[in-house]
Write an enzyme that holds these catalytic residues in place. Structure first.
Site, PDB file in Angstrom:
ATOM      1  N   LYS A  86      14.328 -34.460  26.278  1.00 52.57           N
ATOM      2  CA  LYS A  86      14.351 -33.236  25.175  1.00 52.57           C
ATOM      3  C   LYS A  86      13.729 -32.215  25.375  1.00 52.57           C
ATOM      4  O   LYS A  86      12.713 -32.134  26.187  1.00 52.57           O
ATOM      5  CB  LYS A  86      13.881 -33.912  23.874  1.00 52.57           C
ATOM      6  CG  LYS A  86      14.074 -32.905  22.448  1.00 52.57           C
ATOM      7  CD  LYS A  86      13.563 -33.335  21.308  1.00 52.57           C
ATOM      8  CE  LYS A  86      13.834 -32.567  20.019  1.00 52.57           C
ATOM      9  NZ  LYS A  86      13.237 -33.157  18.939  1.00 52.57           N
ATOM     10  N   SER A 106      16.175 -33.473  15.045  1.00 46.46           N
ATOM     11  CA  SER A 106      16.318 -32.286  16.007  1.00 46.46           C
ATOM     12  C   SER A 106      16.685 -32.789  17.681  1.00 46.46           C
ATOM     13  O   SER A 106      16.849 -32.142  18.595  1.00 46.46           O
ATOM     14  CB  SER A 106      15.090 -31.488  16.085  1.00 46.46           C
ATOM     15  OG  SER A 106      14.144 -32.171  16.539  1.00 46.46           O
ATOM     16  N   SER A 113      13.457 -36.979  13.594  1.00 48.39           N
ATOM     17  CA  SER A 113      14.249 -36.495  14.696  1.00 48.39           C
ATOM     18  C   SER A 113      14.821 -37.567  15.651  1.00 48.39           C
ATOM     19  O   SER A 113      15.468 -37.160  16.467  1.00 48.39           O
ATOM     20  CB  SER A 113      13.577 -35.211  15.260  1.00 48.39           C
ATOM     21  OG  SER A 113      13.340 -34.008  14.307  1.00 48.39           O
TER      22      SER A 113
END
Length: 421
Positions: free
Chosen positions: A39, A114, A138
């Protein structure tokens, strides 16, 4: 050193940077290299840690975050950095700066966030494993919506340095994979020396009443089907989280807004070479996603007070004690519930979404089941539920006692095998 040079923006949406993967094995095997996606808010040597925000998209990182370094030692080769909800402040990954992360089965829908890019990279088969981060759900949310396995460890059990985070109370790195076995192996590499993870022959799982109410019909059906498939392999107990849930919900926003202001100001100060408050204001000005900018501007206009934050800290401490006592009182190995109350929303439904005939807050709906566990700092493992052909994925989340991560993973692997077709 497992280094590969990045290539710029090959596919807007899922990736922010990728590299040549021709020499990397597709499957993780002990001692052999495997492809890993990370990420964009996690430091990776040679890649930019933008956190999905142009204001931080400044230059390559000099060193890996500790969690990335540990995975490299296990054979990981970082092949790309994945897109996300800007600054991790949302649950759709509809990023105005780098493009929306689209659902792997239906491009008109959001992937969740996210950590949406990491979940999609695994769901599409681009990589076998991807790293995300989790503040309020997330990892769990995109794992649920995209139909992959997601693991959020106990907060503090994995190293959290090198992240652009939002909350030291809640933040942790996490993993996405196709099977629990892959996560078990890599958890050993990251958290060597922690709990042994002795399997339970017939686990006793609590079903919290508050987390199975007002479910989308498809989600409710998938949850029922999962419990039916497990049958006598588990014993379930109906219960209420009660006061523990009330306390976590009361403390959520004060904790995140106080802590994110300071964490983001520190990151921005180092990136921009300005004093923290000035750097934070410049960072807010650079945010492209309207929903994220609105939250940060509200925090600037009405900051959380020290008294409000202190009260929230006390609420978290009391909630964690109540959670531990609740599991002990009922003799539970953990909880089980749908990871999200509904399947993936349509792209663009960042503020509100239709649910059961009415418009509700998108953020509130999709964090309804995950917020409590992240405030408690509990480990959460999400498994894909059986769904009809053509149906959107639904995730089932197992939530364990704090620091009983390996026992939770062993339980999840056994239950995953029961669900296998």
């Amino acid at each position: 050193m497992n280094d590969i040079s990045p290539i710029e923006h090959p596919e807007p949406g899922v990736w922010t940077q990728v590299a040549d993967t021709s020499e990397v094995r597709a499957q993780p095997r002990t001692g052999e290299p495997f492809a890993l996606a990370v990420k964009a808010n996690i430091a990776v040597r040679g890649f930019r840690r933008s956190a999905g925000c142009r204001g931080l998209d400044l230059g390559p990182e000099e060193a890996d975050a500790p969690v990335v370094a540990a995975l490299r030692e296990a054979g990981a080769v970082v092949v790309g950095v994945t897109n996300m909800h800007e600054l991790a402040f949302g649950i759709t990954s509809n990023n105005a700066a780098f493009g929306p992360v689209r659902h792997p089965a239906d491009p008109t829908r959001a992937a969740g966030g996210s950590s949406g890019g990491s979940a999609v990279a695994v769901a599409r088969g681009d990589v076998p494993v991807a790293v995300g981060t989790d503040t309020g759900g997330s990892v769990t949310i995109p794992a649920s919506l995209c139909g992959v396995v997601g693991f959020r460890p106990t907060t503090g059990r994995w190293p959290g340095a090198g992240l652009v985070g939002l909350s030291w109370t809640r933040d942790t790195p996490g993993l996405f994979a196709r099977a629990v076995e892959e996560i078990q192996r890599l958890d050993t590499a990251i958290a060597a020396g922690h709990d042994a993870g002795v399997p339970v022959s017939r686990p006793r799982l609590g079903i919290p009443a508050e987390l199975v109410q007002e479910l989308d019909p498809a989600t409710a059906a998938a949850f029922t089907t999962t419990l039916d498939r497990w049958g006598d392999a588990v014993e379930t107990v109906d219960l209420e989280l009660g006061r523990a849930l009330d306390l976590t919900r009361a403390a959520e926003m004060a904790i995140v807004l106080w802590e994110s202001h300071r964490l983001l100001a520190d990151v921005a100060a180092r990136a921009l070479g300005r004093p923290p408050q000035e750097a934070f204001e410049r960072l807010v000005d650079s945010v492209a996603s309207p929903d994220v900018r609105a939250v940060l501007e509200a925090e600037l206009a009405h900051p959380v007070t020290a008294q409000e934050y202190a009260r929230a800290q006390g609420e978290v401490a009391r909630a964690r004690t109540l959670y531990t006592n609740l599991l002990a009182e009922h003799g539970l190995d953990g909880l089980v519930f749908p990871g999200t109350p509904a399947p993936a929303p349509l792209l663009g439904e960042d503020e509100t979404v239709e649910h059961l005939g009415g418009q509700v807050s998108t953020f509130g709906l999709y964090t309804r089941n995950t917020g409590q566990g992240t405030m408690l700092g509990a480990p959460m493992l999400t498994l894909p539920a059986p769904v009809p052909a053509g149906g959107l994925p639904v995730g089932i989340t197992l939530q364990g006692p704090r620091f009983a991560d390996r026992a939770l993973l062993a339980l999840g692997r056994a239950l995953e095998e029961v669900l296998a077709p």
